[in-house]
Design a protein around this motif. Structure first.
Motif, PDB file in Angstrom:
ATOM      1  N   LYS A   1      29.179  25.130  35.307  1.00 38.17           N
ATOM      2  CA  LYS A   1      28.651  24.861  36.653  1.00 38.17           C
ATOM      3  C   LYS A   1      29.103  25.944  37.629  1.00 38.17           C
ATOM      4  O   LYS A   1      28.302  26.437  38.437  1.00 38.17           O
ATOM      5  CB  LYS A   1      29.098  23.482  37.131  1.00 38.17           C
ATOM      6  N   ALA A   2      30.360  26.334  37.547  1.00 42.15           N
ATOM      7  CA  ALA A   2      30.870  27.386  38.431  1.00 42.15           C
ATOM      8  C   ALA A   2      30.211  28.731  38.125  1.00 42.15           C
ATOM      9  O   ALA A   2      29.872  29.495  39.041  1.00 42.15           O
ATOM     10  CB  ALA A   2      32.391  27.484  38.296  1.00 42.15           C
ATOM     11  N   VAL A   3      30.022  29.029  36.845  1.00 43.14           N
ATOM     12  CA  VAL A   3      29.326  30.265  36.458  1.00 43.14           C
ATOM     13  C   VAL A   3      27.914  30.251  37.030  1.00 43.14           C
ATOM     14  O   VAL A   3      27.461  31.236  37.638  1.00 43.14           O
ATOM     15  CB  VAL A   3      29.309  30.446  34.924  1.00 43.14           C
ATOM     16  N   ASN A   4      27.217  29.150  36.860  1.00 41.04           N
ATOM     17  CA  ASN A   4      25.835  29.073  37.329  1.00 41.04           C
ATOM     18  C   ASN A   4      25.728  29.212  38.844  1.00 41.04           C
ATOM     19  O   ASN A   4      24.773  29.808  39.349  1.00 41.04           O
ATOM     20  CB  ASN A   4      25.180  27.781  36.847  1.00 41.04           C
ATOM     21  N   THR A   5      26.693  28.707  39.564  1.00 40.60           N
ATOM     22  CA  THR A   5      26.713  28.893  41.020  1.00 40.60           C
ATOM     23  C   THR A   5      26.764  30.385  41.349  1.00 40.60           C
ATOM     24  O   THR A   5      26.045  30.856  42.234  1.00 40.60           O
ATOM     25  CB  THR A   5      27.913  28.149  41.644  1.00 40.60           C
ATOM     26  N   GLY A   6      27.581  31.121  40.613  1.00 38.04           N
ATOM     27  CA  GLY A   6      27.661  32.572  40.817  1.00 38.04           C
ATOM     28  C   GLY A   6      26.419  33.296  40.355  1.00 38.04           C
ATOM     29  O   GLY A   6      25.960  34.244  41.007  1.00 38.04           O
ATOM     30  N   LEU A   7      25.848  32.877  39.227  1.00 37.89           N
ATOM     31  CA  LEU A   7      24.642  33.532  38.719  1.00 37.89           C
ATOM     32  C   LEU A   7      23.476  33.375  39.691  1.00 37.89           C
ATOM     33  O   LEU A   7      22.657  34.287  39.835  1.00 37.89           O
ATOM     34  CB  LEU A   7      24.261  32.978  37.345  1.00 37.89           C
ATOM     35  N   ALA A   8      23.400  32.238  40.359  1.00 35.98           N
ATOM     36  CA  ALA A   8      22.329  32.018  41.333  1.00 35.98           C
ATOM     37  C   ALA A   8      22.368  33.073  42.437  1.00 35.98           C
ATOM     38  O   ALA A   8      21.319  33.445  42.988  1.00 35.98           O
ATOM     39  CB  ALA A   8      22.428  30.612  41.915  1.00 35.98           C
ATOM     40  N   GLN A   9      23.556  33.578  42.721  1.00 36.95           N
ATOM     41  CA  GLN A   9      23.716  34.581  43.778  1.00 36.95           C
ATOM     42  C   GLN A   9      23.189  35.955  43.376  1.00 36.95           C
ATOM     43  O   GLN A   9      23.029  36.829  44.228  1.00 36.95           O
ATOM     44  CB  GLN A   9      25.195  34.694  44.188  1.00 36.95           C
ATOM     45  N   LEU A  10      22.910  36.154  42.084  1.00 35.03           N
ATOM     46  CA  LEU A  10      22.366  37.435  41.626  1.00 35.03           C
ATOM     47  C   LEU A  10      20.902  37.601  42.015  1.00 35.03           C
ATOM     48  O   LEU A  10      20.385  38.716  42.055  1.00 35.03           O
ATOM     49  CB  LEU A  10      22.505  37.567  40.103  1.00 35.03           C
ATOM     50  N   ALA A  11      20.228  36.514  42.293  1.00 30.64           N
ATOM     51  CA  ALA A  11      18.795  36.554  42.589  1.00 30.64           C
ATOM     52  C   ALA A  11      18.536  37.146  43.966  1.00 30.64           C
ATOM     53  O   ALA A  11      19.166  36.744  44.953  1.00 30.64           O
ATOM     54  CB  ALA A  11      18.204  35.153  42.509  1.00 30.64           C
ATOM     55  N   ASP A  12      17.612  38.097  44.010  1.00 31.61           N
ATOM     56  CA  ASP A  12      17.112  38.603  45.289  1.00 31.61           C
ATOM     57  C   ASP A  12      15.696  38.090  45.544  1.00 31.61           C
ATOM     58  O   ASP A  12      15.119  38.334  46.594  1.00 31.61           O
ATOM     59  CB  ASP A  12      17.155  40.136  45.332  1.00 31.61           C
ATOM     60  N   ASN A  13      15.125  37.404  44.569  1.00 29.39           N
ATOM     61  CA  ASN A  13      13.777  36.835  44.619  1.00 29.39           C
ATOM     62  C   ASN A  13      12.696  37.889  44.877  1.00 29.39           C
ATOM     63  O   ASN A  13      11.620  37.569  45.369  1.00 29.39           O
ATOM     64  CB  ASN A  13      13.695  35.682  45.630  1.00 29.39           C
ATOM     65  N   LYS A  14      13.012  39.136  44.521  1.00 30.75           N
ATOM     66  CA  LYS A  14      12.041  40.223  44.543  1.00 30.75           C
ATOM     67  C   LYS A  14      11.918  40.798  43.138  1.00 30.75           C
ATOM     68  O   LYS A  14      10.833  40.892  42.588  1.00 30.75           O
ATOM     69  CB  LYS A  14      12.474  41.301  45.525  1.00 30.75           C
ATOM     70  N   GLN A  15      13.053  41.182  42.576  1.00 30.43           N
ATOM     71  CA  GLN A  15      13.082  41.692  41.204  1.00 30.43           C
ATOM     72  C   GLN A  15      13.888  40.775  40.296  1.00 30.43           C
ATOM     73  O   GLN A  15      13.608  40.657  39.117  1.00 30.43           O
ATOM     74  CB  GLN A  15      13.672  43.107  41.157  1.00 30.43           C
ATOM     75  N   VAL A  16      14.895  40.127  40.853  1.00 27.47           N
ATOM     76  CA  VAL A  16      15.783  39.252  40.082  1.00 27.47           C
ATOM     77  C   VAL A  16      15.618  37.821  40.589  1.00 27.47           C
ATOM     78  O   VAL A  16      15.714  37.564  41.792  1.00 27.47           O
ATOM     79  CB  VAL A  16      17.252  39.712  40.200  1.00 27.47           C
TER      80      VAL A  16
END
Length: 150
Positions: A85-100
């Motif tokens: 759950k903690a990893v996924n919270t961080g992974l969500a922050q990788l998204a820029d919703n343009k390319q990622v």
């Protein structure tokens, strides 16, 4: 594999010879025993950066790490899933919703009471045929959207 293994292969030719339109990444569960949350997120971030560098035309769909179940140890299951759950919270922050982009489908594998059964992941980690079908059904609409399919 681990984030370290995937990154090494990427930096040593694995992304050569093709031009991807979309790359789907779900990686980090094999790091949970040896690496803290921040290192797992950083490993995935470095992989996404390598995708951008070597496959700049590609969109990247980062999937949240799937839930786990250790049938012999409910305590270990709770620790693993808290880490995930903690990893996924961080992974969500990788998204820029343009390319990622980010998508978490982990709840699709769980029963109504939050249990991950052997019917879905035989050993609490690897999907069964039914688990793979859930994965496909949950991601296909987003994959088609990101690929520009109608």
């Amino acid at each position: 594999d681990t984030t370290q293994g995937v990154l090494w292969r990427m930096q040593n030719g694995e992304l050569e010879g093709f031009k991807a339109k979309l790359i789907v990444l779900m990686l980090g569960t094999n790091n949970t025993a040896a690496n803290p949350v921040g290192q797992i997120i950083e490993g995935d971030r470095l992989i996404v950066e390598e995708f951008k560098k070597q496959q700049p035309q590609a969109k990247v769909l980062v999937l949240g790490v799937f839930p786990r179940n250790n049938a012999r140890s409910p305590e270990q299951t709770a620790v693993l899933n808290a880490t995930i759950k903690a990893v996924n919270t961080g992974l969500a922050q990788l998204a820029d919703n343009k390319q990622v982009f980010y998508m978490d489908i982990g709840d699709k594998f769980l029963t109504a009471d939050g249990t991950l059964t052997a019917e879905i992941m035989m050993d609490g980690l690897h999907p069964t045929t039914k688990g793979y079908q859930i994965w496909a059904d949950a991601t296909l609409p987003r994959v088609k959207e990101l690929m520009g399919a109608k």
